[in-house]
Scaffold this motif. Sequence first.
Motif, PDB file in Angstrom:
ATOM      1  N   LEU A  19       0.826  -1.209   0.000  1.00 37.84           N
ATOM      2  CA  LEU A  19       0.000   0.000   0.000  1.00 37.84           C
ATOM      3  C   LEU A  19       0.857   1.255   0.000  1.00 37.84           C
ATOM      4  O   LEU A  19       0.541   2.234  -0.669  1.00 37.84           O
ATOM      5  N   SER A  22       1.810   1.969  -3.435  1.00 35.13           N
ATOM      6  CA  SER A  22       0.718   2.088  -4.410  1.00 35.13           C
ATOM      7  C   SER A  22       0.295   3.540  -4.604  1.00 35.13           C
ATOM      8  O   SER A  22       0.769   4.439  -3.924  1.00 35.13           O
ATOM      9  N   CYS A  43      -2.731   4.505  -4.041  1.00 34.65           N
ATOM     10  CA  CYS A  43      -3.911   4.676  -3.200  1.00 34.65           C
ATOM     11  C   CYS A  43      -3.856   6.068  -2.554  1.00 34.65           C
ATOM     12  O   CYS A  43      -2.817   6.467  -2.036  1.00 34.65           O
ATOM     13  N   VAL A  67      -5.699   5.882   3.302  1.00 29.57           N
ATOM     14  CA  VAL A  67      -6.045   4.590   3.873  1.00 29.57           C
ATOM     15  C   VAL A  67      -6.619   4.788   5.263  1.00 29.57           C
ATOM     16  O   VAL A  67      -6.178   5.654   6.015  1.00 29.57           O
ATOM     17  N   ARG A  82      -1.357   8.375   1.912  1.00 29.40           N
ATOM     18  CA  ARG A  82      -0.687   7.245   1.282  1.00 29.40           C
ATOM     19  C   ARG A  82       0.743   7.036   1.767  1.00 29.40           C
ATOM     20  O   ARG A  82       1.153   5.936   2.073  1.00 29.40           O
ATOM     21  N   VAL A  86       1.302   5.311   5.566  1.00 32.84           N
ATOM     22  CA  VAL A  86       0.569   4.123   5.986  1.00 32.84           C
ATOM     23  C   VAL A  86       1.403   3.231   6.904  1.00 32.84           C
ATOM     24  O   VAL A  86       0.966   2.862   7.986  1.00 32.84           O
ATOM     25  N   CYS A 131      -8.777   1.196   1.515  1.00 37.30           N
ATOM     26  CA  CYS A 131      -8.010   2.051   0.616  1.00 37.30           C
ATOM     27  C   CYS A 131      -8.986   2.953  -0.117  1.00 37.30           C
ATOM     28  O   CYS A 131      -9.930   2.471  -0.742  1.00 37.30           O
TER      29      CYS A 131
END
Length: 163
Positions: free
Chosen positions: A95, A98, A100, A103, A116, A119, A136
Amino acid sequence: MGRFDGILICSDVDGTLAVGKEIPEKNLQALQYFQSEGGLFTLATGRPAGYENHFPLRYHVPLITDNGTRIYDVATGHTLWTFPLDGSGLLLEWLDRSSCVDVTLGFTDGYVKSSRGDVVASFLSHKTGELLKLVCHGFSDEAEAVAFQTEAQGTFGERYRIH
């Protein structure tokens, strides 16, 4: 003896029992009648324990919360059982790389929202709770969302879905 003795209704919240943060009056009246006739009621929701306090309802049995990873007893305020996410460290590292947007991490002792890039730090610095839920919020492209879904299901099986 009531018409609904021995019958248990478990309801989701969002879009089922409630519209937004409100339960329509017809739903409240139906539940009150059901309960007055001996029916038992509880929630089975993705929402965290404590969310049930938003509603003027009586719960007769423990709630199923956090997408099924916690059984919570409203009467005592205690968690009776948890099913934490295993392998969460690998998923959190992915994550962090990523696209994303942000989160939400749901722990047994509370929820943490992270951007992001933060995380893993948020996860590692969290108190003592087990990770029950990871949400997410938004990917920059569809292909990455599908790749994330595939990897998450490989780690957690059907316990993880992208909505």
